[in-house]
Write a protein that holds these residues in place. Structure first.
Motif, PDB file in Angstrom:
ATOM      1  N   GLU A  22       0.823  -1.213   0.000  1.00 15.20           N
ATOM      2  CA  GLU A  22       0.000   0.000   0.000  1.00 15.20           C
ATOM      3  C   GLU A  22       0.859   1.266   0.000  1.00 15.20           C
ATOM      4  N   LEU A  25       2.246   1.663  -3.504  1.00 19.71           N
ATOM      5  CA  LEU A  25       1.163   2.129  -4.361  1.00 19.71           C
ATOM      6  C   LEU A  25       0.832   3.595  -4.080  1.00 19.71           C
ATOM      7  N   LEU A  26       0.815   3.972  -2.814  1.00 18.08           N
ATOM      8  CA  LEU A  26       0.553   5.369  -2.438  1.00 18.08           C
ATOM      9  C   LEU A  26       1.578   6.301  -3.077  1.00 18.08           C
ATOM     10  N   ARG A  28       3.418   5.787  -5.782  1.00 17.50           N
ATOM     11  CA  ARG A  28       3.236   5.819  -7.237  1.00 17.50           C
ATOM     12  C   ARG A  28       1.994   6.614  -7.619  1.00 17.50           C
ATOM     13  N   LEU A  29       0.882   6.344  -6.941  1.00 19.53           N
ATOM     14  CA  LEU A  29      -0.356   7.057  -7.267  1.00 19.53           C
ATOM     15  C   LEU A  29      -0.288   8.531  -6.880  1.00 19.53           C
ATOM     16  N   GLY A  30       0.427   8.840  -5.815  1.00 18.47           N
ATOM     17  CA  GLY A  30       0.603  10.238  -5.433  1.00 18.47           C
ATOM     18  C   GLY A  30       1.308  11.025  -6.521  1.00 18.47           C
ATOM     19  N   GLU A  31       2.355  10.450  -7.070  1.00 24.22           N
ATOM     20  CA  GLU A  31       3.087  11.106  -8.154  1.00 24.22           C
ATOM     21  C   GLU A  31       2.231  11.189  -9.413  1.00 24.22           C
ATOM     22  N   ALA A  32       1.528  10.111  -9.734  1.00 23.16           N
ATOM     23  CA  ALA A  32       0.667  10.118 -10.923  1.00 23.16           C
ATOM     24  C   ALA A  32      -0.452  11.150 -10.770  1.00 23.16           C
ATOM     25  N   THR A  33      -1.010  11.262  -9.585  1.00 19.91           N
ATOM     26  CA  THR A  33      -2.071  12.243  -9.328  1.00 19.91           C
ATOM     27  C   THR A  33      -1.533  13.658  -9.467  1.00 19.91           C
ATOM     28  N   TYR A 126      -6.993  16.949  -2.129  1.00 17.43           N
ATOM     29  CA  TYR A 126      -7.281  15.911  -1.142  1.00 17.43           C
ATOM     30  C   TYR A 126      -8.700  16.035  -0.613  1.00 17.43           C
ATOM     31  N   ILE A 129     -10.598  14.155  -3.261  1.00 21.28           N
ATOM     32  CA  ILE A 129     -10.314  12.725  -3.213  1.00 21.28           C
ATOM     33  C   ILE A 129     -10.972  12.074  -1.994  1.00 21.28           C
TER      34      ILE A 129
END
Length: 158
Positions: A22, A25-26, A28-33, A126, A129
């Motif tokens: 997690e 993933l956080l 990676r998704l934080g950067e993608a977001t 945020y 989200i």
């Protein structure tokens, strides 16, 4: 396998594996977001400048060594970042009152304004989200992230 047949160490290892997944993933998704939602407000500062300005705004003027230690970065890295920020008018250097040979870095009004714009944009993001989360769930997440960051920080300073 049922919980009755799984030992405590096995459950703990499985939980730690979930946490590792997690967190990865956080990140990676934080950067993608950030890239996908990179409105002009998000782009007025790079990540390094934002972190430095946030710290200086909270802690007050610092010399490069103290700043590098607090951010767990090499002094030469912080020196390069600070030099770029000074060229951009985001920070100012003044003589260190405790050591006349050195300087301290403080945010300029322009630096604080840009930092506030990025912070507001991130807060809105945020808010969107986590809009369907309860206030208690958001509070718990904030508390757990702060606790995780303290643990990580303690680990990097060993």
């Amino acid at each position: 396998m049922s919980d009755e047949l799984t030992s405590e160490p096995e459950r703990d290892e499985a939980t730690l594996g979930r946490i590792e997944t997690e967190v990865a993933l956080l990140m990676r998704l934080g950067e993608a977001t950030r890239r996908a939602n990179g409105t002009a407000e998000h782009r007025v500062l790079d990540r390094a400048a934002y972190v430095i300005l946030r710290h200086l705004a909270a802690a007050g003027p610092q010399n490069v060594s103290a700043l590098a230690a607090r951010l767990n970065l090499d002094g030469s890295t912080v020196t390069r970042q600070v030099s770029a920020m000074q060229r951009d008018g985001l920070i100012a250097r003044t003589p260190d009152p405790s050591d006349g040979r050195g300087t301290v870095i403080s945010p300029t009004a322009a630096g604080l304004q840009r930092m506030a714009a990025v912070r507001a944009a991130r807060t809105r993001l945020y808010g969107d989200i986590l809009g369907d989360w309860t206030a208690d769930d958001r509070g718990t997440l904030a508390d757990m992230l702060a606790r995780l960051n303290r643990a990580l920080e303690g680990r990097t300073r060993r």
